[in-house]
Design a protein around this motif. Sequence first.
Motif, PDB file in Angstrom:
ATOM      1  N   HIS A 105      32.873 -20.096 -45.440  1.00  0.00           N
ATOM      2  CA  HIS A 105      31.770 -21.203 -44.871  1.00  0.00           C
ATOM      3  C   HIS A 105      32.743 -22.509 -44.130  1.00  0.00           C
ATOM      4  O   HIS A 105      32.481 -22.661 -42.986  1.00  0.00           O
ATOM      5  CB  HIS A 105      30.785 -21.610 -45.618  1.00  0.00           C
ATOM      6  CG  HIS A 105      29.923 -22.337 -45.138  1.00  0.00           C
ATOM      7  ND1 HIS A 105      29.065 -22.038 -43.915  1.00  0.00           N
ATOM      8  CD2 HIS A 105      29.643 -23.819 -45.079  1.00  0.00           C
ATOM      9  CE1 HIS A 105      28.097 -23.138 -43.661  1.00  0.00           C
ATOM     10  NE2 HIS A 105      28.837 -24.106 -44.392  1.00  0.00           N
ATOM     11  N   GLN A 106      33.673 -22.605 -45.190  1.00  0.00           N
ATOM     12  CA  GLN A 106      34.418 -24.166 -44.602  1.00  0.00           C
ATOM     13  C   GLN A 106      35.268 -23.887 -43.616  1.00  0.00           C
ATOM     14  O   GLN A 106      35.686 -24.301 -42.507  1.00  0.00           O
ATOM     15  CB  GLN A 106      35.286 -24.542 -45.940  1.00  0.00           C
ATOM     16  CG  GLN A 106      34.635 -24.902 -46.920  1.00  0.00           C
ATOM     17  CD  GLN A 106      35.235 -25.483 -48.230  1.00  0.00           C
ATOM     18  OE1 GLN A 106      36.403 -24.674 -48.323  1.00  0.00           O
ATOM     19  NE2 GLN A 106      34.775 -26.319 -49.158  1.00  0.00           N
ATOM     20  N   ARG A 108      34.863 -21.314 -41.359  1.00  0.00           N
ATOM     21  CA  ARG A 108      33.904 -21.294 -40.086  1.00  0.00           C
ATOM     22  C   ARG A 108      33.672 -22.746 -39.489  1.00  0.00           C
ATOM     23  O   ARG A 108      33.827 -22.872 -38.301  1.00  0.00           O
ATOM     24  CB  ARG A 108      32.704 -20.540 -40.360  1.00  0.00           C
ATOM     25  CG  ARG A 108      31.921 -20.150 -39.419  1.00  0.00           C
ATOM     26  CD  ARG A 108      30.484 -19.631 -39.864  1.00  0.00           C
ATOM     27  NE  ARG A 108      29.805 -19.057 -38.580  1.00  0.00           N
ATOM     28  CZ  ARG A 108      28.682 -19.994 -38.292  1.00  0.00           C
ATOM     29  NH1 ARG A 108      28.409 -21.095 -38.859  1.00  0.00           N
ATOM     30  NH2 ARG A 108      27.759 -19.742 -37.283  1.00  0.00           N
ATOM     31  N   GLN A 109      33.385 -23.423 -40.378  1.00  0.00           N
ATOM     32  CA  GLN A 109      33.205 -24.963 -39.871  1.00  0.00           C
ATOM     33  C   GLN A 109      34.546 -25.635 -39.137  1.00  0.00           C
ATOM     34  O   GLN A 109      34.400 -26.093 -38.192  1.00  0.00           O
ATOM     35  CB  GLN A 109      32.685 -25.619 -40.927  1.00  0.00           C
ATOM     36  CG  GLN A 109      31.354 -25.411 -41.470  1.00  0.00           C
ATOM     37  CD  GLN A 109      30.203 -25.374 -40.870  1.00  0.00           C
ATOM     38  OE1 GLN A 109      29.981 -26.331 -39.620  1.00  0.00           O
ATOM     39  NE2 GLN A 109      29.112 -24.423 -40.725  1.00  0.00           N
ATOM     40  N   HIS A 113      34.713 -26.603 -35.440  1.00  0.00           N
ATOM     41  CA  HIS A 113      35.085 -28.006 -35.305  1.00  0.00           C
ATOM     42  C   HIS A 113      36.376 -28.053 -34.252  1.00  0.00           C
ATOM     43  O   HIS A 113      36.400 -28.849 -33.352  1.00  0.00           O
ATOM     44  CB  HIS A 113      35.567 -28.787 -36.292  1.00  0.00           C
ATOM     45  CG  HIS A 113      36.166 -30.133 -36.249  1.00  0.00           C
ATOM     46  ND1 HIS A 113      35.318 -30.986 -35.929  1.00  0.00           N
ATOM     47  CD2 HIS A 113      37.167 -30.544 -36.249  1.00  0.00           C
ATOM     48  CE1 HIS A 113      36.037 -32.242 -35.540  1.00  0.00           C
ATOM     49  NE2 HIS A 113      37.232 -32.044 -36.156  1.00  0.00           N
TER      50      HIS A 113
END
Length: 170
Positions: A105-106, A108-109, A113
């Motif tokens: 998830h991190q 992907r973020q 970004h």
Amino acid sequence: MDLEARSLQPNVKVVLLAKLREYKSDLNNLKSEHKRLASANSNQAARDDLLESGMADAMSVSANQRGRLMMSTERLNESSDRIKESGRTMLETEELGVSILQDLHQQRQSLLHANDTKEQLHGVDDNISKSKKILTNMSRRMSRNKWIISSIIVVLVVAIALILYFKLSK
């Protein structure tokens, strides 16, 4: 996983959420089974006490039956230990899976970004190109203005020289 599934397209989201609910119910069933088996191990000591009290009349029980009981108890203890180990492995695997999902998830973020940053950099690049064109035009105008001013100065100096020549020659 729930957040990831909810952020997908609607047609994929429905399928994934159904699977997720199924997996959660399976996990809850396994947890309750683990608790039940763990409580059975705590009852093991009580059962051993009962077996020992029943063996008070050990003279009437044959050595063969006693041996089979001991082997059964030993197998039961080994099975309980394996179940406990399986439960620990299951919990470790679940923790590892949660950790991996959080890392994904991190990442992907971070990628999202980075994509936003890429788009912003394209905008900055366009602005720099426009600024470069404006500065080039300003530089050309400045050079042209210098030539015009220099030409005017030369014309004025020639005009002054002609005026002085005609005034002094009369």
